[in-house]
Design a protein around this motif. Structure first.
Motif, PDB file in Angstrom:
ATOM      1  N   TYR A 398       0.820  -1.218   0.000  1.00  0.00           N
ATOM      2  CA  TYR A 398       0.000   0.000   0.000  1.00  0.00           C
ATOM      3  C   TYR A 398       0.852   1.264   0.000  1.00  0.00           C
ATOM      4  CZ  TYR A 398      -4.189  -2.776   0.390  1.00  0.00           C
ATOM      5  OH  TYR A 398      -5.206  -3.665   0.119  1.00  0.00           O
ATOM      6  N   ILE A 399       2.058   1.193   0.567  1.00  0.00           N
ATOM      7  CA  ILE A 399       2.974   2.330   0.454  1.00  0.00           C
ATOM      8  C   ILE A 399       3.365   2.520  -1.015  1.00  0.00           C
ATOM      9  CG2 ILE A 399       5.252   3.216   1.061  1.00  0.00           C
ATOM     10  CD1 ILE A 399       3.286   3.373   3.354  1.00  0.00           C
ATOM     11  N   ALA A 400       3.654   1.413  -1.697  1.00  0.00           N
ATOM     12  CA  ALA A 400       3.983   1.501  -3.121  1.00  0.00           C
ATOM     13  C   ALA A 400       2.820   2.081  -3.914  1.00  0.00           C
ATOM     14  CB  ALA A 400       4.352   0.121  -3.653  1.00  0.00           C
ATOM     15  N   SER A 401       1.618   1.616  -3.616  1.00  0.00           N
ATOM     16  CA  SER A 401       0.437   2.121  -4.312  1.00  0.00           C
ATOM     17  C   SER A 401       0.252   3.612  -4.067  1.00  0.00           C
ATOM     18  CB  SER A 401      -0.800   1.347  -3.851  1.00  0.00           C
ATOM     19  OG  SER A 401      -1.965   1.877  -4.439  1.00  0.00           O
ATOM     20  N   ALA A 402       0.440   4.034  -2.813  1.00  0.00           N
ATOM     21  CA  ALA A 402       0.305   5.454  -2.497  1.00  0.00           C
ATOM     22  C   ALA A 402       1.332   6.287  -3.256  1.00  0.00           C
ATOM     23  CB  ALA A 402       0.445   5.666  -0.993  1.00  0.00           C
ATOM     24  N   ALA A 403       2.560   5.781  -3.316  1.00  0.00           N
ATOM     25  CA  ALA A 403       3.611   6.518  -4.023  1.00  0.00           C
ATOM     26  C   ALA A 403       3.296   6.644  -5.503  1.00  0.00           C
ATOM     27  CB  ALA A 403       4.957   5.827  -3.813  1.00  0.00           C
ATOM     28  N   MET A 404       2.759   5.578  -6.097  1.00  0.00           N
ATOM     29  CA  MET A 404       2.388   5.643  -7.509  1.00  0.00           C
ATOM     30  C   MET A 404       1.240   6.628  -7.740  1.00  0.00           C
ATOM     31  SD  MET A 404       2.597   1.636  -8.655  1.00  0.00           S
ATOM     32  CE  MET A 404       4.018   0.634  -8.252  1.00  0.00           C
ATOM     33  N   GLY A 405       0.414   6.815  -6.725  1.00  0.00           N
ATOM     34  CA  GLY A 405      -0.706   7.747  -6.841  1.00  0.00           C
ATOM     35  C   GLY A 405      -0.387   9.163  -6.426  1.00  0.00           C
ATOM     36  N   ALA A 406       0.870   9.423  -6.067  1.00  0.00           N
ATOM     37  CA  ALA A 406       1.235  10.769  -5.607  1.00  0.00           C
ATOM     38  C   ALA A 406       1.027  11.817  -6.696  1.00  0.00           C
ATOM     39  CB  ALA A 406       2.680  10.777  -5.125  1.00  0.00           C
ATOM     40  N   ARG A 407       1.032  11.385  -7.950  1.00  0.00           N
ATOM     41  CA  ARG A 407       0.807  12.358  -9.032  1.00  0.00           C
ATOM     42  C   ARG A 407      -0.569  12.983  -8.954  1.00  0.00           C
ATOM     43  NH1 ARG A 407      -1.733  10.043 -13.692  1.00  0.00           N
ATOM     44  NH2 ARG A 407      -2.367   7.885 -13.345  1.00  0.00           N
ATOM     45  N   PHE A 408      -1.567  12.235  -8.459  1.00  0.00           N
ATOM     46  CA  PHE A 408      -2.895  12.819  -8.254  1.00  0.00           C
ATOM     47  C   PHE A 408      -2.826  13.908  -7.195  1.00  0.00           C
ATOM     48  CE2 PHE A 408      -3.884   8.584  -9.929  1.00  0.00           C
ATOM     49  CZ  PHE A 408      -4.879   8.857 -10.848  1.00  0.00           C
ATOM     50  N   VAL A 409      -2.082  13.638  -6.128  1.00  0.00           N
ATOM     51  CA  VAL A 409      -1.950  14.596  -5.034  1.00  0.00           C
ATOM     52  C   VAL A 409      -1.265  15.865  -5.526  1.00  0.00           C
ATOM     53  CG1 VAL A 409      -0.984  14.972  -2.737  1.00  0.00           C
ATOM     54  CG2 VAL A 409      -1.858  12.710  -3.364  1.00  0.00           C
ATOM     55  N   ARG A 410      -0.103  15.701  -6.137  1.00  0.00           N
ATOM     56  CA  ARG A 410       0.678  16.865  -6.557  1.00  0.00           C
ATOM     57  C   ARG A 410      -0.053  17.676  -7.620  1.00  0.00           C
ATOM     58  NH1 ARG A 410       5.511  12.735  -6.678  1.00  0.00           N
ATOM     59  NH2 ARG A 410       6.187  12.857  -4.507  1.00  0.00           N
ATOM     60  N   GLY A 411      -0.688  16.978  -8.572  1.00  0.00           N
ATOM     61  CA  GLY A 411      -1.414  17.697  -9.605  1.00  0.00           C
ATOM     62  C   GLY A 411      -2.590  18.473  -9.058  1.00  0.00           C
ATOM     63  N   THR A 412      -3.296  17.867  -8.103  1.00  0.00           N
ATOM     64  CA  THR A 412      -4.446  18.547  -7.505  1.00  0.00           C
ATOM     65  C   THR A 412      -4.024  19.828  -6.804  1.00  0.00           C
ATOM     66  OG1 THR A 412      -5.728  16.520  -7.225  1.00  0.00           O
ATOM     67  CG2 THR A 412      -6.245  18.345  -5.738  1.00  0.00           C
ATOM     68  N   TYR A 413      -2.982  19.743  -5.988  1.00  0.00           N
ATOM     69  CA  TYR A 413      -2.568  20.931  -5.239  1.00  0.00           C
ATOM     70  C   TYR A 413      -1.898  21.958  -6.133  1.00  0.00           C
ATOM     71  CZ  TYR A 413      -3.867  18.473  -1.012  1.00  0.00           C
ATOM     72  OH  TYR A 413      -4.578  17.814  -0.044  1.00  0.00           O
ATOM     73  N   LEU A 414      -1.184  21.521  -7.153  1.00  0.00           N
ATOM     74  CA  LEU A 414      -0.602  22.484  -8.082  1.00  0.00           C
ATOM     75  C   LEU A 414      -1.694  23.268  -8.790  1.00  0.00           C
ATOM     76  CD1 LEU A 414       1.744  23.764  -9.565  1.00  0.00           C
ATOM     77  CD2 LEU A 414       1.803  21.784 -11.107  1.00  0.00           C
ATOM     78  N   LEU A 415      -2.711  22.562  -9.287  1.00  0.00           N
ATOM     79  CA  LEU A 415      -3.803  23.257  -9.968  1.00  0.00           C
ATOM     80  C   LEU A 415      -4.540  24.183  -9.003  1.00  0.00           C
ATOM     81  CD1 LEU A 415      -6.189  21.658 -12.573  1.00  0.00           C
ATOM     82  CD2 LEU A 415      -6.978  23.390 -10.972  1.00  0.00           C
ATOM     83  N   ALA A 416      -4.802  23.682  -7.781  1.00  0.00           N
ATOM     84  CA  ALA A 416      -5.505  24.511  -6.794  1.00  0.00           C
ATOM     85  C   ALA A 416      -4.684  25.737  -6.419  1.00  0.00           C
ATOM     86  CB  ALA A 416      -5.819  23.682  -5.551  1.00  0.00           C
ATOM     87  N   ASP A 417      -3.366  25.572  -6.270  1.00  0.00           N
ATOM     88  CA  ASP A 417      -2.501  26.716  -5.965  1.00  0.00           C
ATOM     89  C   ASP A 417      -2.538  27.737  -7.089  1.00  0.00           C
ATOM     90  OD1 ASP A 417      -1.688  25.775  -3.502  1.00  0.00           O
ATOM     91  OD2 ASP A 417       0.204  24.927  -4.229  1.00  0.00           O
ATOM     92  N   GLN A 418      -2.425  27.252  -8.323  1.00  0.00           N
ATOM     93  CA  GLN A 418      -2.414  28.180  -9.459  1.00  0.00           C
ATOM     94  C   GLN A 418      -3.727  28.936  -9.577  1.00  0.00           C
ATOM     95  OE1 GLN A 418       0.658  28.456 -10.101  1.00  0.00           O
ATOM     96  NE2 GLN A 418       1.054  27.558 -12.115  1.00  0.00           N
ATOM     97  N   GLN A 419      -4.839  28.228  -9.450  1.00  0.00           N
ATOM     98  CA  GLN A 419      -6.134  28.882  -9.594  1.00  0.00           C
ATOM     99  C   GLN A 419      -6.397  29.860  -8.458  1.00  0.00           C
ATOM    100  OE1 GLN A 419      -8.096  28.971 -12.069  1.00  0.00           O
ATOM    101  NE2 GLN A 419     -10.144  29.522 -11.350  1.00  0.00           N
ATOM    102  N   SER A 420      -6.136  29.425  -7.223  1.00  0.00           N
ATOM    103  CA  SER A 420      -6.450  30.292  -6.074  1.00  0.00           C
ATOM    104  C   SER A 420      -5.508  31.485  -5.968  1.00  0.00           C
ATOM    105  CB  SER A 420      -6.414  29.478  -4.779  1.00  0.00           C
ATOM    106  OG  SER A 420      -5.135  28.910  -4.556  1.00  0.00           O
ATOM    107  N   SER A 421      -4.349  31.426  -6.644  1.00  0.00           N
ATOM    108  CA  SER A 421      -3.405  32.549  -6.599  1.00  0.00           C
ATOM    109  C   SER A 421      -3.901  33.749  -7.382  1.00  0.00           C
ATOM    110  CB  SER A 421      -2.042  32.117  -7.160  1.00  0.00           C
ATOM    111  OG  SER A 421      -1.433  31.150  -6.345  1.00  0.00           O
ATOM    112  N   THR A 422      -4.695  33.506  -8.422  1.00  0.00           N
ATOM    113  CA  THR A 422      -5.099  34.605  -9.294  1.00  0.00           C
ATOM    114  C   THR A 422      -6.609  34.747  -9.457  1.00  0.00           C
ATOM    115  OG1 THR A 422      -4.883  33.169 -11.231  1.00  0.00           O
ATOM    116  CG2 THR A 422      -2.957  34.472 -10.612  1.00  0.00           C
ATOM    117  N   ALA A 423      -7.371  33.726  -9.122  1.00  0.00           N
ATOM    118  CA  ALA A 423      -8.816  33.756  -9.391  1.00  0.00           C
ATOM    119  C   ALA A 423      -9.540  34.678  -8.426  1.00  0.00           C
ATOM    120  CB  ALA A 423      -9.389  32.351  -9.303  1.00  0.00           C
ATOM    121  N   GLU A 424     -10.582  35.273  -8.924  1.00  0.00           N
ATOM    122  CA  GLU A 424     -11.473  36.057  -8.076  1.00  0.00           C
ATOM    123  C   GLU A 424     -12.524  35.172  -7.427  1.00  0.00           C
ATOM    124  OE1 GLU A 424     -13.047  39.220 -10.445  1.00  0.00           O
ATOM    125  OE2 GLU A 424     -11.076  39.783 -11.231  1.00  0.00           O
TER     126      GLU A 424
END
Length: 531
Positions: A398-424
């Protein structure tokens, strides 16, 4: 699709029995801008299935932007789903086991290859009452990456959500894989300039159809929310950055599928060249006439064994500078969507759905996990270490599975950071943590687990979520929040604490469980690895 209303009436009679019951089961006849349609009432909801929203993308329209359908004169039969697009599965696509086949009862995957067709531009509408009303509209773009899937999967049935929220639900089929994303511009010139993005232009065309027709089904074209999971989430992300989609929707929901970047035209053109070579195609005329099954066979031949999950060539929208001007959320969020409220999130154990049928699942030890991480580089080693600390009770599998799924985590927060930085408009982030008991809990919180809950289809999706009171609690909670967001731009439920917006300086995330909680930056360590 174009059967006369006589056949619809006969079908209703056969299904319903006495004439007076059949009359109640037929929906009102609705006039669209291409012709009249009639469906059947299901569970108190007027249901219109398989409505053609664009002309068949065949012959001269193959690899071309979608066009409005020709008008029809008879009442069109809208009682059955339209065909899904031709399906292509990468070697990393759906795995097979008794349990995964059970789940495919609500996510049919391979079974759709029996009914797929190049003529696939259809949508479905569920509305509490097609005769009147001005209801919020929720449009669902299906998962399956850009390779397979359709808006007709049983888990996407919009009846319950439409009835519960007094809203209109729309699900959409569109061109996929080579039929929707084959970049032929470099090979065949300006006549094929849009070919690498026509699948996403289909989505825009469906939004135009909603703008022009949904009022006739009791919907409000001025209050449209687009939403999707996995590949559908990427489709929503890209629509937020496509000029052709500007003004066609007003809120957006991205579930387990942040689309931060697009494909690159040169890479897509090389992949297209390999496919054409495998098909034996050298001219545009040959391309227009090749049998669709032969084209799909060439795709399989040209796709390497390790294609999928970011390895090797893949299909998807390309940043061509026009249809998709640039990567949607790099270097910043798209200015055109600054006023679009966004809800975005992911599931705790995304990858178990894909990995549980693998022969190594449940059999690796810490030494094997460490060896795997070292072979993948420093970021993988850091990710494994972070997940071991976060989940001390997780086995190496399950640690291996979580690590393989980290791209979902990073992509979600990157998109949320980008949108919330400039969006009204506000951004709301969730993390689903409730674990399904199906298969003795083997999946924990897998990819797609959110879908039955936000569609309020827990009972119908017991193959994935199990039975008992907890799935019903999750369905009530999440469907409440999705509906409230579509109506007001703020996700709310009496079962949730006050859900405050996410900001780069205060990363508040709603953890969705039977006992939900609002937490601050729950995966901060994972989020920052590799940045």
């Amino acid at each position: 699709m174009m059967k006369p209303s006589f056949w619809l009436t006969a079908t209703a009679l056969l299904l319903a029995g006495p004439l007076e019951v059949a009359a109640q089961d037929a929906t009102p006849i609705v006039a669209t801008d291409s012709g009249r349609v009639q469906g059947l009432a299901q569970g108190g909801v007027d249901t219109f299935l398989g409505i053609r929203y664009a002309a068949p993308p065949i012959g001269r329209l193959r690899f071309q932007p979608p066009q409005k359908p020709d008008a029809w004169s008879e009442v069109a039969d809208a009682t059955g789903m339209g065909a899904p697009c031709m399906q292509f599965y990468t070697p990393s696509g759906p795995n097979s086991s008794d349990l995964t086949r059970q789940i495919q009862g609500i996510f049919p995957t391979g079974t759709e290859a029996k009914t797929d067709n190049e003529d696939c531009l259809f949508l479905n509408v569920w509305t509490p009452d097609a005769s009147h009303g001005t209801r919020p509209v929720l449009i669902w773009f299906h998962g399956g990456g850009y390779n397979y899937g359709s808006g007709g999967w049983p888990a996407y049935n919009g009846r319950n959500l439409a009835a519960k929220g007094d809203v209109v639900i729309v699900t959409v089929n569109h061109r996929l894989n080579a039929f929707g994303y084959l970049n032929l511009a470099e090979k065949f010139g300006s006549d094929f300039a849009a070919s690498g993005n026509v699948g996403n232009l289909d989505l825009v065309r469906s939004l135009e159809w909603v703008r022009d027709n949904i009022a006739a089904f009791g919907g409000d074209p001025g209050n449209v929310t687009i939403m999707g999971e996995s590949g559908g989430g990427s489709k929503v992300s890209h629509l937020m950055a496509m000029p052709a989609a500007a003004g066609l929707f007003h809120k957006a929901i991205v579930q387990s599928g942040p689309g931060v970047i697009s494909g690159k035209p040169a890479d897509a053109a090389r992949y297209a060249d390999e496919i054409l070579a495998a098909a034996g195609v050298s001219t545009a005329a040959e391309l227009r006439s090749i049998h669709p099954e032969a084209l799909l066979a060439a795709v399989r031949k040209a796709s390497p064994a390790d294609a999928g999950f970011g390895r090797g060539p893949s299909f998807g929208p390309i940043a061509d500078g026009t249809i998709v001007p640039r990567d949607p959320f790099i270097p910043a969020a798209p200015p055109q969507s600054r006023n679009i409220p966004l809800m975005i999130g992911y599931n705790k154990d995304e990858m178990t759905l894909f990995l549980a049928a693998q022969p190594w699942f449940g059999r690796i030890d810490d030494a094997a996990l460490d060896m795997m991480a070292k072979g993948m580089g420093e970021d993988a080693v850091a990710t494994i270490a972070a997940y071991r600390k976060m989940y001390p009770d997780y086995s190496p599998t399950y640690i291996a599975s979580a690590a393989m799924g980290a791209r979902f985590v990073r992509g979600t927060y990157l998109l949320a950071d980008q949108q919330s930085s400039t969006a009204e408009a506000p951004v709301y982030v969730y993390r689903l943590t409730w674990e399904t008991p199906v298969g003795n809990g083997v999946f924990k919180t897998p990819h797609t687990l959110d879908i039955p809950f936000m569609f309020d289809n827990a009972e119908e999706s017991a193959a994935l979520v199990g039975s008992g009171p907890e799935p019903q609690v999750m369905a009530e909670m999440m469907s409440d929040a999705w509906l409230a967001f579509a109506k007001t731009g703020t996700p709310k439920s009496r079962l949730l604490p006050d859900w405050k917006p996410y900001r780069p300086d205060h990363r508040l995330v709603m953890e969705l469980d039977v006992k939900p909680r609002l937490v601050d930056d729950p995966e901060g360590t994972i989020r920052t690895i590799g940045r």
